[in-house]
Design a protein around this motif. Sequence first.
Motif, PDB file in Angstrom:
ATOM      1  N   TYR A  32       0.856  -1.180   0.000  1.00  0.00           N
ATOM      2  CA  TYR A  32       0.000   0.000   0.000  1.00  0.00           C
ATOM      3  C   TYR A  32       0.895   1.233   0.000  1.00  0.00           C
ATOM      4  O   TYR A  32       1.845   1.311   0.779  1.00  0.00           O
ATOM      5  CB  TYR A  32      -0.903   0.007   1.237  1.00  0.00           C
ATOM      6  N   THR A  33       0.610   2.196  -0.863  1.00  0.00           N
ATOM      7  CA  THR A  33       1.361   3.444  -0.909  1.00  0.00           C
ATOM      8  C   THR A  33       0.556   4.535  -0.216  1.00  0.00           C
ATOM      9  O   THR A  33      -0.612   4.776  -0.560  1.00  0.00           O
ATOM     10  CB  THR A  33       1.646   3.854  -2.378  1.00  0.00           C
ATOM     11  N   ILE A  34       1.170   5.165   0.753  1.00  0.00           N
ATOM     12  CA  ILE A  34       0.499   6.183   1.564  1.00  0.00           C
ATOM     13  C   ILE A  34       0.196   7.415   0.715  1.00  0.00           C
ATOM     14  O   ILE A  34       1.039   7.886  -0.049  1.00  0.00           O
ATOM     15  CB  ILE A  34       1.375   6.560   2.771  1.00  0.00           C
ATOM     16  N   VAL A  35      -1.030   7.929   0.886  1.00  0.00           N
ATOM     17  CA  VAL A  35      -1.467   9.142   0.201  1.00  0.00           C
ATOM     18  C   VAL A  35      -1.798  10.204   1.246  1.00  0.00           C
ATOM     19  O   VAL A  35      -1.897   9.905   2.446  1.00  0.00           O
ATOM     20  CB  VAL A  35      -2.697   8.876  -0.710  1.00  0.00           C
ATOM     21  N   ALA A  36      -1.984  11.432   0.812  1.00  0.00           N
ATOM     22  CA  ALA A  36      -2.294  12.545   1.711  1.00  0.00           C
ATOM     23  C   ALA A  36      -3.526  12.212   2.554  1.00  0.00           C
ATOM     24  O   ALA A  36      -4.520  11.700   2.042  1.00  0.00           O
ATOM     25  CB  ALA A  36      -2.517  13.817   0.909  1.00  0.00           C
ATOM     26  N   ASP A  38      -3.698   9.996   4.975  1.00  0.00           N
ATOM     27  CA  ASP A  38      -3.649   8.660   5.575  1.00  0.00           C
ATOM     28  C   ASP A  38      -3.079   8.697   6.990  1.00  0.00           C
ATOM     29  O   ASP A  38      -2.195   9.503   7.303  1.00  0.00           O
ATOM     30  CB  ASP A  38      -2.757   7.721   4.744  1.00  0.00           C
ATOM     31  N   TYR A  67       4.822   8.862   5.815  1.00  0.00           N
ATOM     32  CA  TYR A  67       5.016   9.870   4.775  1.00  0.00           C
ATOM     33  C   TYR A  67       4.296   9.516   3.492  1.00  0.00           C
ATOM     34  O   TYR A  67       4.209   8.344   3.125  1.00  0.00           O
ATOM     35  CB  TYR A  67       6.513  10.017   4.479  1.00  0.00           C
ATOM     36  N   ILE A  68       3.806  10.560   2.817  1.00  0.00           N
ATOM     37  CA  ILE A  68       3.187  10.373   1.504  1.00  0.00           C
ATOM     38  C   ILE A  68       4.203   9.695   0.586  1.00  0.00           C
ATOM     39  O   ILE A  68       5.363  10.065   0.560  1.00  0.00           O
ATOM     40  CB  ILE A  68       2.741  11.731   0.912  1.00  0.00           C
ATOM     41  N   GLY A  69       3.776   8.661  -0.102  1.00  0.00           N
ATOM     42  CA  GLY A  69       4.641   7.920  -1.003  1.00  0.00           C
ATOM     43  C   GLY A  69       5.319   6.724  -0.345  1.00  0.00           C
ATOM     44  O   GLY A  69       5.861   5.868  -1.030  1.00  0.00           O
ATOM     45  N   GLN A  70       5.283   6.687   1.000  1.00  0.00           N
ATOM     46  CA  GLN A  70       5.878   5.543   1.711  1.00  0.00           C
ATOM     47  C   GLN A  70       5.084   4.295   1.381  1.00  0.00           C
ATOM     48  O   GLN A  70       3.862   4.324   1.273  1.00  0.00           O
ATOM     49  CB  GLN A  70       5.848   5.829   3.220  1.00  0.00           C
ATOM     50  N   LYS A  71       5.773   3.188   1.206  1.00  0.00           N
ATOM     51  CA  LYS A  71       5.117   1.921   0.874  1.00  0.00           C
ATOM     52  C   LYS A  71       5.061   1.046   2.119  1.00  0.00           C
ATOM     53  O   LYS A  71       6.062   0.887   2.816  1.00  0.00           O
ATOM     54  CB  LYS A  71       5.856   1.215  -0.256  1.00  0.00           C
TER      55      LYS A  71
END
Length: 76
Positions: A32-36, A38, A67-71
């Motif tokens: 899952y990639t974190i988005v704004a 989350d 962080y945004i974009g963190q997987k």
Amino acid sequence: MNITNQKDSVYLDSGYVAKFTVTLPTVSSFIYTIVAGDTLWKIAQNNGVTVDSIVKANNLDPNQPIYIGQKLTIVK
């Protein structure tokens, strides 16, 4: 269970045999990639898992920001 083997014959004392089935849970995971917006709680709720399972699967410190974009690996 007693088994005796005599010349050209086999004797089997079967007694009672217990039969049971063990069902192991299936495990699946995805990235899952974190988005704004989350949070760990929100990600957990949306994916039917616990915050603790996300923290453990990703070796996270729950007191540190994500962080945004963190997987993240999500394990179900």
